[in-house]
Design a protein around this motif. Structure first.
Motif, PDB file in Angstrom:
ATOM      1  N   LEU A  97       0.826  -1.208   0.000  1.00  0.00           N
ATOM      2  CA  LEU A  97       0.000   0.000   0.000  1.00  0.00           C
ATOM      3  C   LEU A  97       0.862   1.261   0.000  1.00  0.00           C
ATOM      4  O   LEU A  97       0.655   2.180  -0.816  1.00  0.00           O
ATOM      5  N   VAL A  98       1.846   1.313   0.895  1.00  0.00           N
ATOM      6  CA  VAL A  98       2.725   2.489   0.986  1.00  0.00           C
ATOM      7  C   VAL A  98       3.544   2.641  -0.295  1.00  0.00           C
ATOM      8  O   VAL A  98       3.702   3.749  -0.824  1.00  0.00           O
ATOM      9  N   SER A  99       4.074   1.519  -0.803  1.00  0.00           N
ATOM     10  CA  SER A  99       4.842   1.564  -2.051  1.00  0.00           C
ATOM     11  C   SER A  99       3.978   2.045  -3.207  1.00  0.00           C
ATOM     12  O   SER A  99       4.421   2.850  -4.041  1.00  0.00           O
ATOM     13  N   GLY A 100       2.728   1.566  -3.255  1.00  0.00           N
ATOM     14  CA  GLY A 100       1.819   1.986  -4.322  1.00  0.00           C
ATOM     15  C   GLY A 100       1.521   3.469  -4.283  1.00  0.00           C
ATOM     16  O   GLY A 100       1.484   4.138  -5.329  1.00  0.00           O
ATOM     17  N   LEU A 101       1.304   4.005  -3.076  1.00  0.00           N
ATOM     18  CA  LEU A 101       1.070   5.447  -2.948  1.00  0.00           C
ATOM     19  C   LEU A 101       2.289   6.249  -3.392  1.00  0.00           C
ATOM     20  O   LEU A 101       2.160   7.273  -4.073  1.00  0.00           O
ATOM     21  N   GLY A 102       3.473   5.777  -2.990  1.00  0.00           N
ATOM     22  CA  GLY A 102       4.706   6.464  -3.401  1.00  0.00           C
ATOM     23  C   GLY A 102       4.890   6.466  -4.909  1.00  0.00           C
ATOM     24  O   GLY A 102       5.213   7.499  -5.505  1.00  0.00           O
ATOM     25  N   VAL A 103       4.666   5.312  -5.540  1.00  0.00           N
ATOM     26  CA  VAL A 103       4.792   5.209  -7.006  1.00  0.00           C
ATOM     27  C   VAL A 103       3.763   6.098  -7.690  1.00  0.00           C
ATOM     28  O   VAL A 103       4.075   6.780  -8.679  1.00  0.00           O
ATOM     29  N   LEU A 104       2.542   6.116  -7.172  1.00  0.00           N
ATOM     30  CA  LEU A 104       1.488   6.936  -7.775  1.00  0.00           C
ATOM     31  C   LEU A 104       1.822   8.422  -7.690  1.00  0.00           C
ATOM     32  O   LEU A 104       1.645   9.172  -8.664  1.00  0.00           O
ATOM     33  N   ILE A 105       2.316   8.868  -6.532  1.00  0.00           N
ATOM     34  CA  ILE A 105       2.680  10.284  -6.371  1.00  0.00           C
ATOM     35  C   ILE A 105       3.827  10.654  -7.312  1.00  0.00           C
ATOM     36  O   ILE A 105       3.778  11.696  -7.987  1.00  0.00           O
ATOM     37  N   LEU A 106       4.857   9.809  -7.369  1.00  0.00           N
ATOM     38  CA  LEU A 106       5.977  10.065  -8.299  1.00  0.00           C
ATOM     39  C   LEU A 106       5.502  10.116  -9.738  1.00  0.00           C
ATOM     40  O   LEU A 106       5.913  10.979 -10.518  1.00  0.00           O
ATOM     41  N   TYR A 107       4.621   9.195 -10.082  1.00  0.00           N
ATOM     42  CA  TYR A 107       4.095   9.145 -11.455  1.00  0.00           C
ATOM     43  C   TYR A 107       3.329  10.423 -11.795  1.00  0.00           C
ATOM     44  O   TYR A 107       3.529  11.023 -12.855  1.00  0.00           O
ATOM     45  N   GLU A 108       2.436  10.836 -10.887  1.00  0.00           N
ATOM     46  CA  GLU A 108       1.637  12.041 -11.134  1.00  0.00           C
ATOM     47  C   GLU A 108       2.526  13.272 -11.262  1.00  0.00           C
ATOM     48  O   GLU A 108       2.320  14.121 -12.148  1.00  0.00           O
ATOM     49  N   VAL A 109       3.527  13.399 -10.389  1.00  0.00           N
ATOM     50  CA  VAL A 109       4.426  14.564 -10.417  1.00  0.00           C
ATOM     51  C   VAL A 109       5.223  14.592 -11.714  1.00  0.00           C
ATOM     52  O   VAL A 109       5.326  15.633 -12.383  1.00  0.00           O
ATOM     53  N   GLN A 110       5.783  13.446 -12.093  1.00  0.00           N
ATOM     54  CA  GLN A 110       6.631  13.391 -13.289  1.00  0.00           C
ATOM     55  C   GLN A 110       5.834  13.643 -14.566  1.00  0.00           C
ATOM     56  O   GLN A 110       6.267  14.385 -15.443  1.00  0.00           O
ATOM     57  N   VAL A 111       4.665  13.036 -14.666  1.00  0.00           N
ATOM     58  CA  VAL A 111       3.868  13.159 -15.901  1.00  0.00           C
ATOM     59  C   VAL A 111       3.271  14.557 -16.043  1.00  0.00           C
ATOM     60  O   VAL A 111       3.238  15.119 -17.142  1.00  0.00           O
ATOM     61  N   ASN A 112       2.788  15.141 -14.953  1.00  0.00           N
ATOM     62  CA  ASN A 112       2.093  16.425 -15.036  1.00  0.00           C
ATOM     63  C   ASN A 112       3.024  17.636 -15.009  1.00  0.00           C
ATOM     64  O   ASN A 112       2.684  18.687 -15.554  1.00  0.00           O
ATOM     65  N   SER A 113       4.185  17.503 -14.358  1.00  0.00           N
ATOM     66  CA  SER A 113       5.056  18.670 -14.214  1.00  0.00           C
ATOM     67  C   SER A 113       6.234  18.667 -15.188  1.00  0.00           C
ATOM     68  O   SER A 113       6.721  19.725 -15.584  1.00  0.00           O
ATOM     69  N   SER A 114       6.704  17.501 -15.569  1.00  0.00           N
ATOM     70  CA  SER A 114       7.893  17.432 -16.428  1.00  0.00           C
ATOM     71  C   SER A 114       7.537  17.675 -17.895  1.00  0.00           C
ATOM     72  O   SER A 114       6.505  17.190 -18.385  1.00  0.00           O
ATOM     73  N   THR A 115       8.398  18.419 -18.568  1.00  0.00           N
ATOM     74  CA  THR A 115       8.192  18.680 -19.999  1.00  0.00           C
ATOM     75  C   THR A 115       9.045  17.758 -20.869  1.00  0.00           C
ATOM     76  O   THR A 115       8.824  17.657 -22.077  1.00  0.00           O
ATOM     77  N   GLU A 116      10.015  17.071 -20.263  1.00  0.00           N
ATOM     78  CA  GLU A 116      10.882  16.168 -21.010  1.00  0.00           C
ATOM     79  C   GLU A 116      10.176  14.829 -21.222  1.00  0.00           C
ATOM     80  O   GLU A 116       9.668  14.224 -20.294  1.00  0.00           O
ATOM     81  N   SER A 117      10.202  14.376 -22.491  1.00  0.00           N
ATOM     82  CA  SER A 117       9.528  13.117 -22.810  1.00  0.00           C
ATOM     83  C   SER A 117      10.230  11.920 -22.173  1.00  0.00           C
ATOM     84  O   SER A 117       9.589  10.920 -21.847  1.00  0.00           O
ATOM     85  N   SER A 118      11.564  12.023 -21.985  1.00  0.00           N
ATOM     86  CA  SER A 118      12.308  10.910 -21.385  1.00  0.00           C
ATOM     87  C   SER A 118      11.869  10.664 -19.943  1.00  0.00           C
ATOM     88  O   SER A 118      11.724   9.510 -19.504  1.00  0.00           O
ATOM     89  N   LYS A 119      11.641  11.761 -19.190  1.00  0.00           N
ATOM     90  CA  LYS A 119      11.206  11.612 -17.799  1.00  0.00           C
ATOM     91  C   LYS A 119       9.789  11.050 -17.722  1.00  0.00           C
ATOM     92  O   LYS A 119       9.480  10.236 -16.848  1.00  0.00           O
ATOM     93  N   LYS A 120       8.929  11.478 -18.642  1.00  0.00           N
ATOM     94  CA  LYS A 120       7.575  10.936 -18.685  1.00  0.00           C
ATOM     95  C   LYS A 120       7.605   9.450 -19.013  1.00  0.00           C
ATOM     96  O   LYS A 120       6.855   8.651 -18.439  1.00  0.00           O
ATOM     97  N   SER A 121       8.491   9.074 -19.932  1.00  0.00           N
ATOM     98  CA  SER A 121       8.634   7.668 -20.306  1.00  0.00           C
ATOM     99  C   SER A 121       9.134   6.837 -19.129  1.00  0.00           C
ATOM    100  O   SER A 121       8.643   5.724 -18.890  1.00  0.00           O
ATOM    101  N   GLN A 122      10.089   7.383 -18.369  1.00  0.00           N
ATOM    102  CA  GLN A 122      10.593   6.680 -17.180  1.00  0.00           C
ATOM    103  C   GLN A 122       9.505   6.497 -16.131  1.00  0.00           C
ATOM    104  O   GLN A 122       9.393   5.439 -15.506  1.00  0.00           O
ATOM    105  N   ALA A 123       8.688   7.547 -15.949  1.00  0.00           N
ATOM    106  CA  ALA A 123       7.599   7.467 -14.970  1.00  0.00           C
ATOM    107  C   ALA A 123       6.577   6.407 -15.376  1.00  0.00           C
ATOM    108  O   ALA A 123       6.110   5.625 -14.534  1.00  0.00           O
TER     109      ALA A 123
END
Length: 326
Positions: A194-220
């Motif tokens: 549960l904790v790991s899932g929340l952490g991954v979800l938060i990282l994913y949301e931050v990277q996809v919504n805030s990052s403009t680089e396609s490589s970072k979005k791909s990594q997320a």
């Protein structure tokens, strides 16, 4: 307990709604402000009624009782549909604002895409923004409350006038000890996931919504899919293992009529249909799209595992529901 939890959040949502609509009392109809007040009263009265009467089985005034319970059930479903519609319209407007200029957006609202008169009012103050964001974040709790209450009222409606067999009165009290080895390991593994899932979800949301680089979005995206693939694989294996253990269980199957269990199975299968549809359309889109890169392969694996996991999980739960107590 679950009903009260969702009821509390629903009441908080109604408070936020009242605060938000009160900011526009000059340009809103009175019904907009009255509605959340009436809804809050309904939530309080219904929660108290279910808390006191959930175990009642009525054998007098059957028609009146069934009529009242069915009216309550349909009211909950109406509130649920209203909440889902409001949330969907809000998300559609938010996406529309992002993709269009302010002039075009206002013109579209005037032409016919206006959902309510609230859109015409300006929400400039900080407290107004807090109320607005707060009650939209709390919509899922109100949606779950309506479904939760509908399920409980439906079971009460089915039990009106029902006679229970004498052998069904046996009460099995399960002794739950937190620090027994199996329970403790299961709870710890569940909390870690549960904790790991929340952490991954938060990282994913931050990277996809805030990052403009396609490589970072791909990594997320890669991180998100790999984590979910691992979790779904583990869940599928555990459900298969549980179903195999059932084959060695000496307990008899409970085939007697039970409205609660019937509803559990129906809701379980109905809820799975939505996920099956999402996974099916994802598979069709991935197979039809080009080019086929790593993200597409991970997405395809995720969709297939989602179907497998829901299937094995439903089989395991339904078999468990039909087992006699130890």
């Amino acid at each position: 307990g679950g009903l009260i939890l969702f009821a509390i959040f629903s009441l908080v949502m109604d408070v936020f709604k009242i605060g938000y609509y009160s900011s526009f009392y000059s340009c809103l109809s009175a019904i907009k402000i009255i509605y959340p007040i009436v809804q809050a009263i309904f939530v309080v009265v219904q929660t108290y009624f279910l808390w006191v009467s959930a175990k009642d089985c009525i054998h007098v005034h059957l028609n009146i009782t069934r009529c009242g319970l069915m009216l309550t059930l349909t009211t909950n479903l109406a509130v649920w549909m209203s909440a889902v519609t409001d949330e969907s319209v809000h998300k559609a407007h938010s996406k529309l604002k992002k993709n269009m200029t302010e002039e075009i957006f206002r013109w579209l609202l005037k032409v016919g895409m206006r959902s309510s008169s609230v859109e015409e009012c300006n929400c400039n103050s900080q407290i107004c923004q807090v109320f607005k964001n707060g009650y939209f974040w709390l919509y899922p709790f109100n949606i779950e409350y309506s479904l939760f209450a509908s399920a409980m009222v439906y079971v009460m409606w089915k039990n009106v006038g029902r006679f229970i067999d004498h052998h069904s009165h046996h009460i099995q009290r399960l002794k739950f000890r937190l620090f027994r080895r199996t329970f403790f390991v299961g709870i710890m593994l569940g909390l870690i996931i549960l904790v790991s899932g929340l952490g991954v979800l938060i990282l994913y949301e931050v990277q996809v919504n805030s990052s403009t680089e396609s490589s970072k979005k791909s990594q997320a995206l890669t991180m998100y899919y790999i984590f979910n693939i691992v979790c779904l694989s583990l869940m599928s294996l555990v459900c298969i293992g549980g179903s195999i253990i059932y084959r060695f269980d000496k307990r008899d199957m409970d085939r007697h009529k039970n409205p609660t269990r019937t509803l559990d199975v129906a809701l379980l299968m109905g809820a799975a249909l939505g996920q099956y549809a999402i996974s099916y359309y994802s598979i069709v889109a991935i197979v039809a799209s080009t080019p086929r890169d790593t993200i597409s392969a991970l997405n395809l694996t995720y969709a297939l595992l989602m179907i497998a996991q829901h299937t094995f999980q439903n089989i395991f739960i339904i078999e468990g529901l039909h087992r006699q107590p130890p």
